[in-house]
Design a protein around this motif. Sequence first.
Motif, short mmCIF file in Angstrom:
data_model
loop_
_atom_site.label_atom_id
_atom_site.label_comp_id
_atom_site.label_asym_id
_atom_site.label_seq_id
_atom_site.Cartn_x
_atom_site.Cartn_y
_atom_site.Cartn_z
N PRO A 325 40.70 37.95 21.75
CA PRO A 325 40.88 36.39 22.26
C PRO A 325 41.48 36.43 23.39
O PRO A 325 42.09 37.15 23.77
CB PRO A 325 41.67 35.86 21.19
N GLY A 326 40.96 35.27 24.05
CA GLY A 326 41.64 35.04 25.55
C GLY A 326 40.63 34.38 26.36
O GLY A 326 39.58 33.67 25.86
N ASP A 327 40.90 34.31 27.84
CA ASP A 327 40.16 33.47 28.82
C ASP A 327 38.72 34.44 28.88
O ASP A 327 38.50 35.29 29.64
CB ASP A 327 40.65 33.55 30.08
N MET A 328 37.70 33.91 27.84
CA MET A 328 36.44 34.55 27.99
C MET A 328 35.69 34.58 29.11
O MET A 328 35.04 35.36 29.71
CB MET A 328 35.76 34.29 26.70
N PRO A 329 35.46 33.11 29.43
CA PRO A 329 34.85 33.18 30.87
C PRO A 329 35.45 33.90 31.95
O PRO A 329 34.54 34.64 32.89
CB PRO A 329 35.00 31.79 31.26
N ALA A 330 36.58 34.26 32.12
CA ALA A 330 37.14 35.03 33.24
C ALA A 330 36.86 36.31 33.05
O ALA A 330 36.34 37.30 33.93
CB ALA A 330 38.63 34.67 33.31
N ARG A 331 36.86 36.78 31.66
CA ARG A 331 36.64 38.18 31.51
C ARG A 331 35.01 38.65 31.69
O ARG A 331 34.67 39.67 32.27
CB ARG A 331 37.08 38.69 30.04
N ILE A 332 34.45 37.82 31.25
CA ILE A 332 32.81 37.96 31.46
C ILE A 332 32.53 37.98 33.02
O ILE A 332 31.55 38.80 33.54
CB ILE A 332 32.02 36.76 30.55
N ALA A 333 33.21 36.91 33.67
CA ALA A 333 32.93 36.82 35.06
C ALA A 333 33.14 38.26 35.67
O ALA A 333 32.50 38.38 36.69
CB ALA A 333 33.68 35.78 35.59
N ALA A 334 34.35 38.98 35.29
CA ALA A 334 35.01 40.00 35.62
C ALA A 334 33.83 41.13 35.49
O ALA A 334 33.54 42.01 36.51
CB ALA A 334 36.03 40.43 35.57
N VAL A 335 33.29 41.06 34.27
CA VAL A 335 32.32 42.19 34.20
C VAL A 335 31.01 42.05 34.90
O VAL A 335 30.41 43.03 35.51
CB VAL A 335 31.88 42.07 32.55
N ILE A 336 30.53 41.09 34.93
CA ILE A 336 29.44 40.45 35.77
C ILE A 336 29.63 40.94 37.35
O ILE A 336 28.85 41.64 38.05
CB ILE A 336 28.96 38.91 35.64
N ALA A 337 30.77 40.62 37.85
CA ALA A 337 31.18 40.83 39.27
C ALA A 337 30.98 42.39 39.55
O ALA A 337 30.82 42.93 40.40
CB ALA A 337 32.45 40.15 39.79
N GLU A 338 31.74 43.10 38.42
CA GLU A 338 31.63 44.55 38.51
C GLU A 338 30.32 45.10 38.72
O GLU A 338 30.07 46.27 39.12
CB GLU A 338 32.58 44.95 37.40
N SER A 339 29.23 44.55 38.09
CA SER A 339 27.92 44.89 38.18
C SER A 339 27.40 44.66 39.57
O SER A 339 26.08 45.16 39.76
CB SER A 339 27.01 44.34 37.26
N GLY A 340 27.73 43.76 40.39
CA GLY A 340 27.26 43.53 41.56
C GLY A 340 26.51 42.15 41.31
O GLY A 340 25.85 41.88 42.51
N ALA A 341 26.24 41.68 40.15
CA ALA A 341 25.48 40.58 40.36
C ALA A 341 26.39 39.11 40.57
O ALA A 341 27.62 39.41 40.72
CB ALA A 341 24.94 40.35 38.80
N GLU A 342 25.81 38.05 40.82
CA GLU A 342 26.29 36.88 41.13
C GLU A 342 26.71 36.24 39.78
O GLU A 342 26.25 35.88 38.76
CB GLU A 342 25.54 36.10 42.00
N VAL A 343 28.09 35.65 39.88
CA VAL A 343 28.59 34.98 38.72
C VAL A 343 28.01 33.57 38.48
O VAL A 343 28.01 32.85 39.65
CB VAL A 343 30.25 35.13 38.63
N PRO A 344 27.62 33.25 37.59
CA PRO A 344 27.06 31.76 37.46
C PRO A 344 28.15 30.89 37.94
O PRO A 344 29.21 31.00 37.54
CB PRO A 344 26.71 31.89 36.13
N SER A 345 27.50 29.93 38.61
CA SER A 345 28.63 28.73 39.11
C SER A 345 29.05 27.46 38.35
O SER A 345 29.57 26.90 38.64
CB SER A 345 28.18 28.38 40.57
N THR A 346 27.78 27.29 37.26
CA THR A 346 28.10 26.29 36.25
C THR A 346 28.31 26.66 35.20
O THR A 346 27.96 27.74 34.79
CB THR A 346 26.72 25.40 36.37
N ARG A 347 28.81 26.02 33.88
CA ARG A 347 28.86 26.00 32.75
C ARG A 347 27.70 26.36 32.03
O ARG A 347 27.34 27.08 31.15
CB ARG A 347 29.85 25.10 32.14
N ALA A 348 26.82 25.51 32.38
CA ALA A 348 25.40 25.58 31.81
C ALA A 348 24.86 26.96 32.18
O ALA A 348 24.27 27.44 31.05
CB ALA A 348 24.46 24.37 32.27
N ALA A 349 24.74 27.44 33.24
CA ALA A 349 24.30 28.47 33.74
C ALA A 349 25.14 29.57 32.90
O ALA A 349 24.48 30.79 32.54
CB ALA A 349 24.12 28.84 35.05
N PHE A 350 26.50 29.58 32.94
CA PHE A 350 27.44 30.64 32.36
C PHE A 350 26.94 30.65 30.84
O PHE A 350 26.88 31.72 30.35
CB PHE A 350 28.72 30.06 32.33
#
Length: 453
Positions: A325-350
């Motif tokens: 449990p925890g701040d899931m958007p932040a952790r997912i964003a870190a995983v995505i950024a690590e891959s070199g992809a662009e992190v979604p900027s809106t909640r809908a896209a996320f």
Amino acid sequence: MLGYVGDGTLRLEQVSRFPNGPVEGPDGLHWDFTALYRHIVDGLAEALRREPGIASIGIDSWAVDYGLVHGDEVLGEPFHYRDERTARGVDAVHQAAPFAELYRRNGLQFLPFNTLYQYAVEERLTDADVALLIPDLVAFLLTGARAAERTNASTTGLVDVRTGEWDRELAARLGLPASVLPPLVDPGDTLGTLRGEARERIGAALEVVAVGSHDTASAVVAVPLSTPDAAYISCGTWGLVGVELDAPVVSDGARAANFTNEGGVDGRVRFLHNVTGLWLLSEAVRTWEAEDGASLDLPALLADAADVTGGVPLFDANDARLAAPGDMPARIAAVIAESGAEVPSTRAAFARTIVESIAQAFADAVATAGRLTGRDVDVIHVVGGGALNRLLCQATADRSGLPVLAGPVEATALGNVLVQARAHGWFGPDATLEDLRRVVAESTAPERYEPHA
């Protein structure tokens, strides 16, 4: 849930719903089992008030977690499988029995919270007369029965995948006292009748019948498998993705793919892979609600997510960093950024990224299940709460290239009551699992999703 079965009827009525989440204690993450049991008893009392003709009770829950019993006492609140202590148990168990050997013996995919890893770090085990998995613990408090229902016991890692019996040699090697392993019972066996305080509070000496007490085992009973090569996804917090077999597959390929062989009703094998399911979305929503200080409209969010155009980045839904449990958007964003992809900027896209990533994991698991079993999977049945998520169902069809049949949503409760009804002889003396599934197919209308070109 009340289940009405017979004379062309298969109907459920919700009696009571209540929260059941982890609580932080001084020694780690636990379940508030005391509150859970109180809610169960209150719900049963209300069920009997609404329907005095109840024939029996069946209990199912999540797997792997347990309570310790000494005499008539439960020794504290059961640990939650997401507690970090389980990691220590992995090393201890694998020193005594390497994972390759474990897989040949128990057929289970590696999950760091499987019960045998929890037992390895359980300091109170020698104080207990018996250890009971959660549905067995509820049955004990209701009836006094000390037994382990076989489908759920298969998730402990201590049941021989070929015989369906306790692997006592393995338990001894791991230093587990023999007394903690209770007698095994099968779905359809009678556990007993309500006793003592439970009987007084509920209001009758109702019979408790063993069902597929691992919720997925009950859910698979109610999957109206439409072809011999159908796959299923029991989708909620987890997505259990697999096929039904008559015998386990414990090949090196299955072990490498981290597929599990869990017990099913009537001795079937649920050959499946645990994929992190809607946990990712629910945890993200929980974080956003905390930020907003208000409830979030999930259907509106998913509708906006469906309108997102263009590609969205994918991430590994099974990444271990997303398990707690925890701040899931932040952790997912870190995983995505690590891959070199662009992190979604809106909640809908996320949200779209989360759903598409889960769907890709589902599609990959279905393809692997087909390859490992030699089956040409031709349709996917989605049951459970995920069947209501239209975006997820369509994404799964698109990414797998297979039609998806969604429903029933309450498959677990349906499978539970059908096994009870069969135990009472309501479908005749020789009713098979296929007969039960025919009842489901005749009573429900799944929604069909075709893959887009």
